[in-house]
Design a protein around this motif. Structure first.
Motif, PDB file in Angstrom:
ATOM      1  N   GLN A  38       0.815  -1.214   0.000  1.00  0.00           N
ATOM      2  CA  GLN A  38       0.000   0.000   0.000  1.00  0.00           C
ATOM      3  C   GLN A  38       0.851   1.268   0.000  1.00  0.00           C
ATOM      4  O   GLN A  38       0.476   2.275  -0.615  1.00  0.00           O
ATOM      5  CB  GLN A  38      -0.920   0.016   1.217  1.00  0.00           C
ATOM      6  N   LEU A  39       1.976   1.232   0.693  1.00  0.00           N
ATOM      7  CA  LEU A  39       2.816   2.421   0.801  1.00  0.00           C
ATOM      8  C   LEU A  39       3.627   2.678  -0.464  1.00  0.00           C
ATOM      9  O   LEU A  39       4.182   3.760  -0.632  1.00  0.00           O
ATOM     10  CB  LEU A  39       3.771   2.290   1.996  1.00  0.00           C
ATOM     11  N   GLN A  40       3.691   1.706  -1.338  1.00  0.00           N
ATOM     12  CA  GLN A  40       4.446   1.843  -2.577  1.00  0.00           C
ATOM     13  C   GLN A  40       3.642   2.637  -3.599  1.00  0.00           C
ATOM     14  O   GLN A  40       2.558   2.233  -4.002  1.00  0.00           O
ATOM     15  CB  GLN A  40       4.763   0.450  -3.129  1.00  0.00           C
ATOM     16  N   SER A  41       4.177   3.777  -4.013  1.00  0.00           N
ATOM     17  CA  SER A  41       3.425   4.659  -4.916  1.00  0.00           C
ATOM     18  C   SER A  41       3.725   4.420  -6.392  1.00  0.00           C
ATOM     19  O   SER A  41       3.024   4.921  -7.252  1.00  0.00           O
ATOM     20  CB  SER A  41       3.718   6.131  -4.584  1.00  0.00           C
ATOM     21  N   GLY A  42       4.768   3.655  -6.692  1.00  0.00           N
ATOM     22  CA  GLY A  42       5.104   3.398  -8.094  1.00  0.00           C
ATOM     23  C   GLY A  42       4.959   1.931  -8.449  1.00  0.00           C
ATOM     24  O   GLY A  42       4.337   1.149  -7.745  1.00  0.00           O
ATOM     25  N   LYS A  43       5.526   1.546  -9.573  1.00  0.00           N
ATOM     26  CA  LYS A  43       5.504   0.154 -10.015  1.00  0.00           C
ATOM     27  C   LYS A  43       6.537  -0.656  -9.250  1.00  0.00           C
ATOM     28  O   LYS A  43       7.549  -0.134  -8.781  1.00  0.00           O
ATOM     29  CB  LYS A  43       5.799   0.065 -11.525  1.00  0.00           C
ATOM     30  N   ALA A 248      -8.818  12.143   4.196  1.00  0.00           N
ATOM     31  CA  ALA A 248      -9.142  10.889   3.506  1.00  0.00           C
ATOM     32  C   ALA A 248      -9.634  11.083   2.076  1.00  0.00           C
ATOM     33  O   ALA A 248      -9.062  10.514   1.131  1.00  0.00           O
ATOM     34  CB  ALA A 248     -10.177  10.109   4.318  1.00  0.00           C
ATOM     35  N   TRP A 249     -10.698  11.860   1.888  1.00  0.00           N
ATOM     36  CA  TRP A 249     -11.288  11.960   0.552  1.00  0.00           C
ATOM     37  C   TRP A 249     -10.379  12.683  -0.438  1.00  0.00           C
ATOM     38  O   TRP A 249     -10.245  12.218  -1.588  1.00  0.00           O
ATOM     39  CB  TRP A 249     -12.677  12.599   0.635  1.00  0.00           C
ATOM     40  N   PRO A 250      -9.721  13.808  -0.068  1.00  0.00           N
ATOM     41  CA  PRO A 250      -8.741  14.395  -1.001  1.00  0.00           C
ATOM     42  C   PRO A 250      -7.598  13.434  -1.325  1.00  0.00           C
ATOM     43  O   PRO A 250      -7.112  13.401  -2.463  1.00  0.00           O
ATOM     44  CB  PRO A 250      -8.238  15.635  -0.251  1.00  0.00           C
ATOM     45  N   ALA A 251      -7.171  12.640  -0.333  1.00  0.00           N
ATOM     46  CA  ALA A 251      -6.094  11.675  -0.576  1.00  0.00           C
ATOM     47  C   ALA A 251      -6.538  10.601  -1.563  1.00  0.00           C
ATOM     48  O   ALA A 251      -5.748  10.157  -2.406  1.00  0.00           O
ATOM     49  CB  ALA A 251      -5.654  11.033   0.744  1.00  0.00           C
ATOM     50  N   VAL A 255      -4.453   9.806  -5.032  1.00  0.00           N
ATOM     51  CA  VAL A 255      -3.980   8.471  -5.431  1.00  0.00           C
ATOM     52  C   VAL A 255      -4.568   8.077  -6.780  1.00  0.00           C
ATOM     53  O   VAL A 255      -3.853   7.582  -7.668  1.00  0.00           O
ATOM     54  CB  VAL A 255      -4.339   7.426  -4.356  1.00  0.00           C
ATOM     55  N   MET A 256      -5.871   8.295  -6.946  1.00  0.00           N
ATOM     56  CA  MET A 256      -6.530   7.901  -8.189  1.00  0.00           C
ATOM     57  C   MET A 256      -6.006   8.710  -9.375  1.00  0.00           C
ATOM     58  O   MET A 256      -5.802   8.175 -10.465  1.00  0.00           O
ATOM     59  CB  MET A 256      -8.043   8.062  -8.058  1.00  0.00           C
ATOM     60  N   LYS A 257      -5.771   9.998  -9.167  1.00  0.00           N
ATOM     61  CA  LYS A 257      -5.287  10.860 -10.242  1.00  0.00           C
ATOM     62  C   LYS A 257      -3.871  10.487 -10.668  1.00  0.00           C
ATOM     63  O   LYS A 257      -3.550  10.443 -11.852  1.00  0.00           O
ATOM     64  CB  LYS A 257      -5.322  12.319  -9.788  1.00  0.00           C
ATOM     65  N   GLU A 258      -2.991  10.220  -9.705  1.00  0.00           N
ATOM     66  CA  GLU A 258      -1.580   9.967 -10.003  1.00  0.00           C
ATOM     67  C   GLU A 258      -1.294   8.522 -10.388  1.00  0.00           C
ATOM     68  O   GLU A 258      -0.376   8.248 -11.162  1.00  0.00           O
ATOM     69  CB  GLU A 258      -0.723  10.344  -8.796  1.00  0.00           C
ATOM     70  N   GLU A 259      -2.074   7.560  -9.819  1.00  0.00           N
ATOM     71  CA  GLU A 259      -1.734   6.151 -10.008  1.00  0.00           C
ATOM     72  C   GLU A 259      -2.853   5.320 -10.615  1.00  0.00           C
ATOM     73  O   GLU A 259      -2.647   4.141 -10.914  1.00  0.00           O
ATOM     74  CB  GLU A 259      -1.325   5.544  -8.655  1.00  0.00           C
ATOM     75  N   GLY A 260      -4.031   5.922 -10.791  1.00  0.00           N
ATOM     76  CA  GLY A 260      -5.152   5.186 -11.358  1.00  0.00           C
ATOM     77  C   GLY A 260      -6.029   4.561 -10.292  1.00  0.00           C
ATOM     78  O   GLY A 260      -5.618   4.398  -9.130  1.00  0.00           O
ATOM     79  N   PHE A 261      -7.259   4.206 -10.684  1.00  0.00           N
ATOM     80  CA  PHE A 261      -8.224   3.647  -9.739  1.00  0.00           C
ATOM     81  C   PHE A 261      -7.714   2.362  -9.086  1.00  0.00           C
ATOM     82  O   PHE A 261      -7.965   2.120  -7.900  1.00  0.00           O
ATOM     83  CB  PHE A 261      -9.548   3.378 -10.451  1.00  0.00           C
ATOM     84  N   SER A 262      -6.982   1.547  -9.841  1.00  0.00           N
ATOM     85  CA  SER A 262      -6.529   0.266  -9.303  1.00  0.00           C
ATOM     86  C   SER A 262      -5.616   0.441  -8.099  1.00  0.00           C
ATOM     87  O   SER A 262      -5.504  -0.458  -7.254  1.00  0.00           O
ATOM     88  CB  SER A 262      -5.809  -0.537 -10.386  1.00  0.00           C
ATOM     89  N   ALA A 263      -4.937   1.603  -7.990  1.00  0.00           N
ATOM     90  CA  ALA A 263      -4.034   1.842  -6.868  1.00  0.00           C
ATOM     91  C   ALA A 263      -4.788   1.900  -5.547  1.00  0.00           C
ATOM     92  O   ALA A 263      -4.211   1.671  -4.480  1.00  0.00           O
ATOM     93  CB  ALA A 263      -3.258   3.141  -7.075  1.00  0.00           C
ATOM     94  N   LEU A 264      -6.093   2.213  -5.607  1.00  0.00           N
ATOM     95  CA  LEU A 264      -6.895   2.255  -4.388  1.00  0.00           C
ATOM     96  C   LEU A 264      -7.110   0.864  -3.811  1.00  0.00           C
ATOM     97  O   LEU A 264      -7.587   0.731  -2.678  1.00  0.00           O
ATOM     98  CB  LEU A 264      -8.249   2.911  -4.667  1.00  0.00           C
TER      99      LEU A 264
END
Length: 300
Positions: A38-43, A248-251, A255-264
């Motif tokens: 979860q903490l990993q923001s990239g691939k 929570a909601w802005p975060a 996440v969705m904007k930078e990494e896509g919905f699947s990142a959630l």
């Protein structure tokens, strides 16, 4: 949650504590893996990144040792007793409150969801400090800063202020509201659909099935909030600097904007593998301990 006569709070507390500690001792390594992913923001590229649950398990064991899968377990062990006890006790107490409020004699599906959600919000106030310490100790990038749980708490309070221990309260409340609503709501519905148990073995199987299904549904509902909660709590306070992940909601939007919905849904597989079967273990142990108390008190 039980259809039997409610026991006094102390018995609910004790049963919840035993159930929670039993579940965490069995399932904790999956929680470590979930947090890392979860903490990993990239691939997941390179030795310091993970491209899934199995890869994360493999790299932790190979690069850090098997014991790292239990890093930070002191905090959740201390947390699990009051957390689980609060969960079940609050669920029973809020259930009685809502039944009286709405003039309903028996629990129904809608009240189960409402009761579970309210119990989840109550539970969040208890678990936030423990969760924050656990996240900091589980994260590979930060864990080297702390020699253990006490050192982690001391340094957080000294360097970031005592209120930092409640960083992520809002996202934690949303996480627990969603999970408990799904968990307790599903338990009620699944129990109603299953054929009545004819013996103790059948009751255990019914509890395992309803608890596992409830845990899975709760996990589907709350994983996005769990992802942002992990990131909010893992963001050290820096004077004069606004954290990237704060509310929570802005975060969620970030996440969705930078990494896509699947990142959630990062870490969903180890999370559902823990909380699905874990929900079954939790319910079976809790019900078993409560039955023991009833028998001991002569209520059966």
């Amino acid at each position: 949650m039980s259809t039997d006569k409610p026991l006094p709070f102390i018995y609910q507390f004790a049963a919840g504590a035993v159930a929670g500690v039993s579940e965490i001792l069995v399932m904790y390594p999956l929680d470590v893996v979930k947090t890392r992913v979860q903490l990993q923001s990239g691939k997941g590229v390179g030795e310091d990144s993970y491209n899934g649950m199995v890869d994360c398990f493999r790299k932790i064991v190979r690069n850090e040792g098997f014991s790292r899968l239990y890093r930070g377990i002191n905090a959740p062990i201390l947390m699990e007793a009051p957390k689980r006890a609060t969960k079940f006790a609050a669920n029973d107490e809020w259930g009685k409150f809502y039944r009286n409020l709405f003039g309903v004699t028996k629990m129904n599906q809608s009240l189960s969801v409402l009761t579970g959600a309210t119990a989840g919000a109550t539970e969040a106030f208890v678990v936030v400090p423990f969760e924050l310490v656990k996240i900091r100790l589980q994260d590979r990038a930060q864990s080297h800063k702390y020699t253990g749980m006490i050192d982690c708490v001391t340094k957080i309070v000294k360097n970031e202020g005592p209120m930092t221990l409640y960083q992520g309260l809002e996202s934690t409340m949303w996480r627990h509201i969603l999970w408990n609503a799904g968990y307790f709501g599903c338990i009620f519905q699944v129990r109603a659909l299953l054929p009545p148990a004819k013996d103790r073995k059948g009751q255990i199987l019914n509890d395992l099935m309803s608890g596992a299904i409830g845990g899975t549904v709760g996990t589907i509902l709350n994983t996005p909030m769990d992802v942002v909660k992990s990131r909010i709590q893992n963001s050290p306070k820096v004077p004069g600097q606004l954290p990237k992940y704060n509310w929570a909601w802005p975060a969620l939007g970030t996440v969705m904007k930078e990494e896509g919905f699947s990142a959630l849904y990062k870490g969903f597989l180890p999370k559902v593998l823990r909380l699905g079967p874990g929900g079954g273990i939790l319910l079976v142990v809790f019900t078993g301990v409560m039955d023991f108390f009833r028998k001991w008190r002569g209520d059966q």
